[in-house]
Design an enzyme around this catalytic site. Structure first.
Site, PDB file in Angstrom:
ATOM      1  CG  ASP A 157      26.816  38.861  31.950  1.00  0.00           C
ATOM      2  OD1 ASP A 157      27.624  37.942  32.147  1.00  0.00           O
ATOM      3  OD2 ASP A 157      26.241  39.034  30.862  1.00  0.00           O
ATOM      4  CG  ASN A 198      26.239  30.192  33.649  1.00  0.00           C
ATOM      5  OD1 ASN A 198      25.831  31.147  34.302  1.00  0.00           O
ATOM      6  ND2 ASN A 198      26.483  30.276  32.335  1.00  0.00           N
TER       7      ASN A 198
END
Length: 258
Positions: free
Chosen positions: A40, A88
């Site tokens: 991340d 995503n």
């Protein structure tokens, strides 16, 4: 569960020097057998430096290959990385195209090296056909490799994984699903149909860039996992940060609910 709060979170990797008094990573006996990492912070790292998201993904990919090496040196048998969630896939197409191109290059590089087993975690049908084909080639080409197993979660969703496993179980058993003798074994039967079937559950899950949530990552498999949260964005994550996570894990007493 532990969080690494570092004042150097926004410093470039080269600016953070190892602590000479700190021990090195634990031996293979103290390392996790299965390590999972949520990669991340690529976009935030890039934005803080005035770079494009694509440049953040490229730097994150370079760090991924370092992670593979660190994990092998530590004695990790299975490495799972979450590169892209199902959610995503709804990002703007111009940004998503750059990320998918980087992922494709990463998988192709792993195929070329050939000594690690590659597995894709996620619903392949949600991916562009070109990337789906690359993953299929990677799985086939490395199935007999003797090295570490590398799971790459792309288009992954934890609830979808469990739903897919239950669907496969119902399909396999058909009308037998109501048999009382089978109900006692449902947990094992579902486990055998997860994307990670045949692999141990993750011992340690690392999430970078300061987020302290699961976001649906390995929901079924992580019931007894240890967690380590780092403030460092993934592209800036160093061997020192990796060592700190493994040292934290090695100090813990795992009780598995007992």
């Amino acid at each position: 569960m532990e969080s690494s709060r570092s004042p150097a979170a926004d410093e470039p990797a080269s600016a953070r020097k190892p602590d000479a008094g700190r021990q090195q990573i634990p031996s293979a006996g103290g390392a996790p057998t299965h390590l999972a990492v949520v990669l991340d912070g690529n976009r935030r790292w890039a934005a803080a430096r005035g770079l494009s998201p694509a440049e953040g993904y490229e730097e994150g990919a370079r760090r991924f290959f370092e992670l593979v090496g660190w994990s092998e040196e530590a004695g990790v048998d299975t490495l799972t990385v979450w590169a892209l969630s199902a959610d995503n896939l709804r990002r703007p197409q111009n940004e998503l195209a750059g990320l998918l191109a980087v992922i494709t290059e990463v998988v192709e590089s792993l195929i070329a090296h050939g000594h690690r087993r590659i597995r894709h975690l996620g619903r392949g049908e949600t991916l562009p056909s070109s990337l789906r084909t690359v993953f299929e080639q990677a799985v086939a080409a490395t199935s007999a490799a003797a090295g570490m197993t590398v799971n790459i979660a792309v288009g992954y969703d934890g609830r979808a994984e469990i739903a897919d496993a239950v669907h496969a179980l119902v399909s396999d058993l058909g009308c037998q699903t109501a048999a009382p003798a089978l109900r006692r074994d449902w947990e094992q039967l579902i486990t055998e149909r997860l994307y990670t079937c045949g692999q141990p559950d993750p011992d340690l899950i690392i999430r970078t860039s300061g987020e302290q949530r699961l976001s649906g990552f390995l929901l079924w498999q992580s019931v007894w996992s240890e967690y380590y949260f780092s403030d460092i964005p993934w592209p800036a994550f160093t061997r020192q940060d990796f060592d700190l996570a493994l040292e934290s894990y090695a100090r813990r007493q795992r009780r598995f609910g007992q």
